[in-house]
Design a protein around this motif. Structure first.
Motif, short mmCIF file in Angstrom:
data_model
loop_
_atom_site.label_atom_id
_atom_site.label_comp_id
_atom_site.label_asym_id
_atom_site.label_seq_id
_atom_site.Cartn_x
_atom_site.Cartn_y
_atom_site.Cartn_z
N PHE A 119 0.81 -1.21 0.00
CA PHE A 119 0.00 0.00 0.00
C PHE A 119 0.84 1.27 0.00
CE2 PHE A 119 -2.51 -3.40 1.82
CZ PHE A 119 -3.65 -3.33 1.02
N GLU A 120 0.23 2.36 -0.46
CA GLU A 120 0.90 3.65 -0.50
C GLU A 120 1.42 4.03 0.88
OE1 GLU A 120 -1.92 6.39 -2.11
OE2 GLU A 120 -1.62 5.72 -4.18
N VAL A 133 8.34 -3.80 -1.76
CA VAL A 133 6.98 -3.48 -1.30
C VAL A 133 7.02 -2.31 -0.31
CG1 VAL A 133 5.97 -5.72 -1.77
CG2 VAL A 133 7.09 -5.35 0.43
N THR A 134 8.04 -1.48 -0.43
CA THR A 134 8.15 -0.23 0.33
C THR A 134 7.94 0.92 -0.63
OG1 THR A 134 9.58 -1.09 2.09
CG2 THR A 134 9.82 1.24 1.53
N ASP A 135 7.14 1.89 -0.23
CA ASP A 135 6.75 2.97 -1.13
C ASP A 135 7.76 4.12 -1.08
OD1 ASP A 135 5.37 4.53 -2.88
OD2 ASP A 135 3.76 5.08 -1.49
N PRO A 153 -3.78 2.18 -3.14
CA PRO A 153 -4.04 3.16 -2.07
C PRO A 153 -4.45 2.44 -0.79
CG PRO A 153 -5.17 3.76 -4.11
CD PRO A 153 -4.66 2.37 -4.30
N PHE A 154 -4.01 2.97 0.35
CA PHE A 154 -4.40 2.40 1.63
C PHE A 154 -5.91 2.59 1.80
CE2 PHE A 154 -2.75 2.09 6.30
CZ PHE A 154 -2.89 0.71 6.24
N ILE A 173 0.52 -7.49 2.22
CA ILE A 173 1.28 -7.08 3.39
C ILE A 173 0.91 -5.64 3.75
CG2 ILE A 173 3.31 -6.39 2.00
CD1 ILE A 173 5.04 -7.37 4.41
N PHE A 174 0.69 -5.40 5.04
CA PHE A 174 0.27 -4.08 5.47
C PHE A 174 0.75 -3.79 6.89
CE2 PHE A 174 -2.75 -6.92 7.26
CZ PHE A 174 -3.27 -6.32 8.40
#
Length: 380
Positions: A119-120, A133-135, A153-154, A173-174
């Motif tokens: 996610f963003e 997977v890191t923004d 988007p989250f 993953i979050f």
């Protein structure tokens, strides 16, 4: 040989820690409201922690994972009991990035798939799989861009359902509360929907609790506020109070096989001694409850700051958001008032991540300092 210059450094050299304070080489005392990136959970140099490591290193500091280590079993038992996650299985490693790498690997083994949804504003680590997977494109090398990942988007339930319906996603993953990303949090409805959708489509749901876990938000894990059960939970930072240790809690329906995961240093005797001491202190000193209570105190005191736009976070994972960039304010707090605070990708956010043993009088000092510091920084 010189150090590889990748860190912008403040001209401060801490040499001693005690409780919620650190002392530099000149004897200057600093209030630590950052805990070294939320690592210091039970306080600097806690006597039970120091004794546990000291006693263990005099007996056996390390041996490989090819032999039995009862300390690992004790750590797993106590972690399960204190967190309420007794039905999970524990794999021990050395850091948050390594924990998340192993979580993604388990998910891929379990599903036979490779794509990962993130996610963003997410931050999951700097090693190959998790930096993918890191923004933050600035910390991704070309080598890292070969992973099959999708950013959403989250709190985007519709987008998540659309992507999962393609039946090729190994993991979602979050972070329940984003750390570096600025303490953003999705809705309970979104988290509960993510659990349901992942089960429907055969995808593993990974809760990254590296920063938010271990009592920091007032519950042992931040996801527990939302009434969900992820398939895998990653932990690190506060787990060892400064000693390098991490791990993943894996749902019991995911079966292990010999050789599936491995580590040289993970779960070593010293790390386990540190981890057990942290759990004992968290329980005996009711530090999760302290985090919950102090958030309410901070919430009330923060109303006294007219420049404050919003208070974010839970427990002692706190963000003070202003309508201006806080870099100058952080420096004023550090060098004039001797208070450590943290930054985020949101340049207007001041992050507060103190040891969970902090008390109201320490926050009183902070609020007095910030009142003065705001006057000084807004002169320029």
């Amino acid at each position: 040989m010189n150090l590889f210059d990748v860190y912008p450094l403040y001209d401060i050299t801490p040499v001693k820690g005690e409780g919620v304070h650190v002392f530099d080489e000149n004897g200057t005392k600093y209030l630590d409201l950052y805990g070294g990136h939320a690592v210091i959970s039970i306080g600097h140099a806690h006597p039970e922690y120091v004794n546990a490591i000291s006693e263990q290193v005099q007996k056996l500091g390390f041996y490989s994972n090819s032999i039995k280590n009862p300390l690992q079993e004790e750590l797993a038992k106590k972690l399960g009991e204190l967190s309420g996650c007794e039905k999970y299985n524990l794999f021990l490693c050395n850091s948050g990035a390594e924990a998340n790498e192993n979580a993604l690997k388990v998910a891929s083994f379990q599903t036979g798939r490779s794509r990962v949804i993130y996610f963003e504003n997410a931050f999951h680590g700097r090693t190959s799989g998790v930096v993918a997977v890191t923004d933050n494109d600035k910390i991704k090398a070309p080598f890292n861009n070969s992973h099959e990942v999708t950013k959403l988007p989250f709190d985007d339930q519709e987008g998540l359902e659309r992507e999962l319906s393609k039946k090729d996603v190994a993991a979602v993953i979050f972070e329940v509360i984003q750390g570096v990303g600025g303490l953003e949090e999705a809705s309970t409805e979104f988290y509960q929907s993510a659990v349901k959708l992942c089960k429907e489509h055969g995808t593993i749901l990974i809760a990254d609790e590296v920063q938010s876990g271990y009592g920091r938000t007032g519950d042992f894990f931040a996801f527990q506020k939302h009434g969900i059960q992820p398939d895998i939970i990653s932990v690190a930072k506060g787990m060892g109070n400064g000693f390098p240790i991490g791990g993943i809690l894996i749902a019991e329906e995911i079966k292990a096989s010999h050789g599936m995961l491995g580590t040289t240093f993970g779960g070593n005797h010293l790390a386990c001694a540190a981890g057990i001491a942290v759990l004992d202190v968290l329980k005996n000193e009711a530090l999760s409850e302290n985090a919950k209570d102090l958030y309410e105190y901070v919430k009330e005191r923060s109303k006294e700051i007219p420049q404050l736009k919003r208070l974010k976070g839970k427990g002692l994972m706190i963000g003070l958001e202003f309508d201006f960039e806080v870099a100058a304010l952080r420096k004023e707090l550090l060098f004039k008032h001797h208070i450590f605070t943290g930054a985020a990708s949101n340049k207007n956010l001041l992050r507060i991540l103190p040891p969970l043993s902090i008390q109201k009088d320490h926050f009183d000092r902070f609020f007095l300092a910030i009142e003065v510091a705001l006057v000084q920084t807004q002169k320029y």
